[in-house]
Design a protein around this motif. Structure first.
Motif, PDB file in Angstrom:
ATOM      1  N   ASP A 187     -23.511  -0.721   0.800  1.00  0.00           N
ATOM      2  CA  ASP A 187     -24.434  -1.777   1.189  1.00  0.00           C
ATOM      3  C   ASP A 187     -24.279  -3.043   0.341  1.00  0.00           C
ATOM      4  O   ASP A 187     -24.887  -4.071   0.633  1.00  0.00           O
ATOM      5  N   ILE A 188     -23.483  -2.974  -0.734  1.00  0.00           N
ATOM      6  CA  ILE A 188     -23.380  -4.113  -1.644  1.00  0.00           C
ATOM      7  C   ILE A 188     -22.097  -4.892  -1.419  1.00  0.00           C
ATOM      8  O   ILE A 188     -22.099  -6.094  -1.178  1.00  0.00           O
ATOM      9  N   PHE A 189     -20.966  -4.203  -1.475  1.00  0.00           N
ATOM     10  CA  PHE A 189     -19.676  -4.871  -1.325  1.00  0.00           C
ATOM     11  C   PHE A 189     -18.918  -4.305  -0.135  1.00  0.00           C
ATOM     12  O   PHE A 189     -19.259  -3.254   0.395  1.00  0.00           O
ATOM     13  N   ASP A 190     -17.901  -5.012   0.256  1.00  0.00           N
ATOM     14  CA  ASP A 190     -16.995  -4.542   1.302  1.00  0.00           C
ATOM     15  C   ASP A 190     -15.585  -4.517   0.715  1.00  0.00           C
ATOM     16  O   ASP A 190     -14.731  -5.318   1.054  1.00  0.00           O
ATOM     17  N   ALA A 191     -15.371  -3.579  -0.217  1.00  0.00           N
ATOM     18  CA  ALA A 191     -14.084  -3.453  -0.899  1.00  0.00           C
ATOM     19  C   ALA A 191     -13.206  -2.504  -0.090  1.00  0.00           C
ATOM     20  O   ALA A 191     -13.284  -1.288  -0.226  1.00  0.00           O
ATOM     21  N   VAL A 192     -12.390  -3.062   0.783  1.00  0.00           N
ATOM     22  CA  VAL A 192     -11.609  -2.267   1.723  1.00  0.00           C
ATOM     23  C   VAL A 192     -10.152  -2.208   1.277  1.00  0.00           C
ATOM     24  O   VAL A 192      -9.542  -3.235   0.960  1.00  0.00           O
ATOM     25  N   GLU A 193      -9.610  -1.013   1.260  1.00  0.00           N
ATOM     26  CA  GLU A 193      -8.187  -0.831   0.984  1.00  0.00           C
ATOM     27  C   GLU A 193      -7.424  -1.008   2.288  1.00  0.00           C
ATOM     28  O   GLU A 193      -7.714  -0.352   3.284  1.00  0.00           O
ATOM     29  N   VAL A 194      -6.451  -1.899   2.293  1.00  0.00           N
ATOM     30  CA  VAL A 194      -5.700  -2.197   3.508  1.00  0.00           C
ATOM     31  C   VAL A 194      -4.349  -1.490   3.480  1.00  0.00           C
ATOM     32  O   VAL A 194      -3.811  -1.189   2.409  1.00  0.00           O
ATOM     33  N   PRO A 195      -3.767  -1.190   4.650  1.00  0.00           N
ATOM     34  CA  PRO A 195      -2.457  -0.522   4.701  1.00  0.00           C
ATOM     35  C   PRO A 195      -1.359  -1.389   4.082  1.00  0.00           C
ATOM     36  O   PRO A 195      -1.337  -2.610   4.240  1.00  0.00           O
ATOM     37  N   HIS A 196      -0.447  -0.734   3.356  1.00  0.00           N
ATOM     38  CA  HIS A 196       0.720  -1.382   2.774  1.00  0.00           C
ATOM     39  C   HIS A 196       1.960  -0.922   3.532  1.00  0.00           C
ATOM     40  O   HIS A 196       2.088   0.256   3.868  1.00  0.00           O
ATOM     41  N   VAL A 197       2.868  -1.847   3.793  1.00  0.00           N
ATOM     42  CA  VAL A 197       4.124  -1.529   4.470  1.00  0.00           C
ATOM     43  C   VAL A 197       5.277  -1.703   3.478  1.00  0.00           C
ATOM     44  O   VAL A 197       5.365  -2.737   2.806  1.00  0.00           O
ATOM     45  N   TYR A 198       6.134  -0.679   3.399  1.00  0.00           N
ATOM     46  CA  TYR A 198       7.281  -0.723   2.493  1.00  0.00           C
ATOM     47  C   TYR A 198       8.578  -0.625   3.302  1.00  0.00           C
ATOM     48  O   TYR A 198       8.703   0.222   4.184  1.00  0.00           O
ATOM     49  N   PHE A 199       9.517  -1.509   2.972  1.00  0.00           N
ATOM     50  CA  PHE A 199      10.855  -1.419   3.540  1.00  0.00           C
ATOM     51  C   PHE A 199      11.850  -1.359   2.392  1.00  0.00           C
ATOM     52  O   PHE A 199      11.803  -2.180   1.474  1.00  0.00           O
ATOM     53  N   MET A 200      12.737  -0.364   2.418  1.00  0.00           N
ATOM     54  CA  MET A 200      13.741  -0.217   1.371  1.00  0.00           C
ATOM     55  C   MET A 200      15.122  -0.080   1.996  1.00  0.00           C
ATOM     56  O   MET A 200      15.279   0.452   3.097  1.00  0.00           O
ATOM     57  N   SER A 201      16.121  -0.592   1.288  1.00  0.00           N
ATOM     58  CA  SER A 201      17.481  -0.515   1.802  1.00  0.00           C
ATOM     59  C   SER A 201      18.469  -0.635   0.651  1.00  0.00           C
ATOM     60  O   SER A 201      18.166  -1.219  -0.399  1.00  0.00           O
ATOM     61  N   GLY A 202      19.652  -0.082   0.852  1.00  0.00           N
ATOM     62  CA  GLY A 202      20.697  -0.163  -0.155  1.00  0.00           C
ATOM     63  C   GLY A 202      22.052   0.125   0.459  1.00  0.00           C
ATOM     64  O   GLY A 202      22.155   0.739   1.528  1.00  0.00           O
ATOM     65  N   ILE A 203      23.098  -0.337  -0.209  1.00  0.00           N
ATOM     66  CA  ILE A 203      24.463  -0.120   0.261  1.00  0.00           C
ATOM     67  C   ILE A 203      25.342   0.267  -0.925  1.00  0.00           C
ATOM     68  O   ILE A 203      25.162  -0.245  -2.031  1.00  0.00           O
ATOM     69  N   GLN A 204      26.234   1.197  -0.699  1.00  0.00           N
ATOM     70  CA  GLN A 204      27.142   1.664  -1.750  1.00  0.00           C
ATOM     71  C   GLN A 204      28.524   1.055  -1.544  1.00  0.00           C
ATOM     72  O   GLN A 204      29.155   1.242  -0.503  1.00  0.00           O
ATOM     73  N   ILE A 205      28.970   0.292  -2.536  1.00  0.00           N
ATOM     74  CA  ILE A 205      30.258  -0.393  -2.475  1.00  0.00           C
ATOM     75  C   ILE A 205      31.189   0.240  -3.506  1.00  0.00           C
ATOM     76  O   ILE A 205      30.896   0.240  -4.704  1.00  0.00           O
ATOM     77  N   GLU A 206      32.288   0.787  -3.044  1.00  0.00           N
ATOM     78  CA  GLU A 206      33.227   1.455  -3.947  1.00  0.00           C
ATOM     79  C   GLU A 206      34.095   0.422  -4.673  1.00  0.00           C
ATOM     80  O   GLU A 206      34.794  -0.374  -4.045  1.00  0.00           O
ATOM     81  N   ILE A 207      34.042   0.433  -6.000  1.00  0.00           N
ATOM     82  CA  ILE A 207      34.863  -0.452  -6.816  1.00  0.00           C
ATOM     83  C   ILE A 207      36.223   0.189  -7.091  1.00  0.00           C
ATOM     84  O   ILE A 207      37.266  -0.423  -6.912  1.00  0.00           O
TER      85      ILE A 207
END
Length: 234
Positions: A187-207
């Motif tokens: 009744d006092i605050f509206d402290a709402v946790e919102v959804p988080h979106v994560y995108f991850m990516s990587g590439i392996q380059i042979e030396i």
């Protein structure tokens, strides 16, 4: 030169004010299961990751994080299961998280598509009776501040996808699908946790035969906050 310094300071303050409701991890590539449930069981062996971080050592109530994540493949790498435990504390606040993860893997030639989900339980505690709290007029004059220890339990679910082969990978996840009210008194605050979106990516380059170069990126997005990203080179 002075104008440039003023702009730089203002930009630094602006970026430091953005909200982040989920913990941040440096070198995320060693802790992917904590961000994407579809990664559970992605290794060919049981994997255990432990993380401890203490900031501002020597100051009472300084931020402290402990995390443990265990995941493993099962049934000829067809599925993966995982369990995550973590605790975050700062000042008079203490947060405990428990996450159970499940993933199902689909072979696509030399690549694998993994779809995963997770269920999470979290307990939030704030102790307003802590003797370390000192105020000039006392906290009783503000009705929005509790006088005792407050506790709240939250349940949520998450989803993720992870596509990988020997040359590259990318993943997309929403660890918290549903909005949760974090306030102890609705009744006092509206402290709402919102959804988080994560995108991850990587590439392996042979030396050469013994050396690989692996650039990786993690992008974090949440509504009404600047886009945030990490870049790692390994």
């Amino acid at each position: 030169m002075k104008l440039f310094l003023k702009i730089l300071i203002l930009c630094s303050v602006a970026f430091s004010l953005k909200a982040q409701q989920q913990p941040l991890y440096t070198q995320f590539m060693y802790n992917k299961a904590a961000l994407n449930p579809a990664y559970a069981g992605n290794d060919d062996f049981m994997s255990l990751t432990a993380l401890v971080r203490n900031q501002w050592i020597g100051l009472e109530g300084a931020p402290s994080i402990q995390q443990l994540n265990l995941h493993s493949p099962m049934f000829n790498n067809t599925i993966g299961v995982g369990l995550g435990l973590s605790r975050y504390s700062i000042g008079i606040s203490d947060f405990i998280n428990v996450e159970a993860q499940y993933s199902y893997k689909i072979e696509m030639g030399e690549s694998v598509l993994s779809l995963g989900g997770q269920l999470s339980y979290r307990n939030f505690k704030i102790d307003f009776s802590d003797p370390r709290i000192n105020t000039t007029d006392g906290i009783t004059i503000d009705g929005a501040i509790g006088q005792n220890e407050g506790s709240k339990n939250l349940f949520n679910a998450g989803f993720g996808a992870y596509y990988s082969n020997r040359d590259y990978y990318f993943g997309l996840s929403l660890p918290r699908l549903f909005k949760s009210n974090l306030d102890f008194d609705d009744d006092i605050f509206d402290a709402v946790e919102v959804p988080h979106v994560y995108f991850m990516s990587g590439i392996q380059i042979e030396i050469n035969e013994t050396l690989d170069f692996v650039p990786q990126i993690l992008v974090r997005y949440l509504n009404n906050a600047p886009l945030d990203f990490d870049i790692n080179l390994g």
